[in-house]
Design an enzyme around this catalytic site. Sequence first.
Site, PDB file in Angstrom:
ATOM      1  N   GLY A 115       0.827  -1.198   0.000  1.00  0.00           N
ATOM      2  CA  GLY A 115       0.000   0.000   0.000  1.00  0.00           C
ATOM      3  C   GLY A 115       0.863   1.252   0.000  1.00  0.00           C
ATOM      4  N   CYS A 116       0.291   2.370  -0.392  1.00  0.00           N
ATOM      5  CA  CYS A 116       1.081   3.602  -0.513  1.00  0.00           C
ATOM      6  C   CYS A 116       1.549   4.118   0.847  1.00  0.00           C
ATOM      7  CB  CYS A 116       0.305   4.662  -1.290  1.00  0.00           C
ATOM      8  SG  CYS A 116      -1.345   5.019  -0.656  1.00  0.00           S
ATOM      9  N   HIS A 117       0.609   4.390   1.773  1.00  0.00           N
ATOM     10  CA  HIS A 117       1.015   4.850   3.099  1.00  0.00           C
ATOM     11  C   HIS A 117       1.905   3.814   3.773  1.00  0.00           C
ATOM     12  CE1 HIS A 117      -1.586   8.366   3.172  1.00  0.00           C
ATOM     13  NE2 HIS A 117      -2.627   7.627   2.850  1.00  0.00           N
TER      14      HIS A 117
END
Length: 312
Positions: A115-117
């Site tokens: 995921g990005c975060h």
Amino acid sequence: MKPVVYIDGKEGTTGLQIFERLGSRDDIDLILIDEDKRKDTAERKKFINAADIVFLCLPDAAAREAVALCENDKTRFIDASTAHRTDPAWDYGFAELSEAHRAAIMQSKRVANPGCHASGFISSVYPLVKLGIVPADYPLTCSSLTGYSGGGKKLIAEYEDPNRDPRHDSHRIYGTTLKHKHLPEMVHVCGLQEKPVFVPILGDYYKGMASTIMLHNSRLPGQPTAQDIHAALTKYYEGQKLVRTAPFGGEEPVIYSSGMAGHDSLQLIVCGHEEQTIVTALFDNLGKGASGAAVQNMNLMLGFEETTGLTI
């Protein structure tokens, strides 16, 4: 023969960005489903089983359903959804974390794209925990500022609407239940015993992400300084092509969250002094935070040079 690649869900933001990185490559055979059949299960099944690599750019439930459509041992998956990131049957797609991660990706049939975060958080926390600098039970805090492109087409349209809500001119804190969907991934991959307090923040800009952890050095074993932590992270990622550390304190006394927009690499910026440290992962939420990472994983799985088709 060239490897056959299919993007299931090419019309979404992540799928489009993967297509942008692959569309002009001549070392793969990118197969495209007819627009009017992209939701036809039988047609998708045919494409999935014809491919060597399938990117899943779908909601979680649809990603699981797509995997179930595979009827052979040849097709390998890279899932960009949240569905399989803590599944032990899937390999976590962040090659820079360790040689074991890289080797697993190269041989894997099932890779869960980070995921990005989570990518920002894990890029700093994983090595610090592994090195014993941050205990697994340390009460971590992280804030993560992102551009609106990570929210998909609906949010992009909302922010780019000329008659939009004027409150969009300012940043907004969200995930205020403190149960963001990336938290299980952060805890699982880093081997944490305590869930971090994680606060995502949405900015009025298209892309770019800055994920910052905050540390009280006196609560860490040996009470390292910020410079000690910088030296440890620099050594840990030495020789990596897509993750690197900036000079201590950064190249200027401010950090712009869009500073790595348009790149597929990630930069760690360590700031602070003897008593306190912040580590900021600066990257593109659509690059190393999503589509760029997915293409890097594909390159590794197919035996290509890992930066092929990427912007460093």
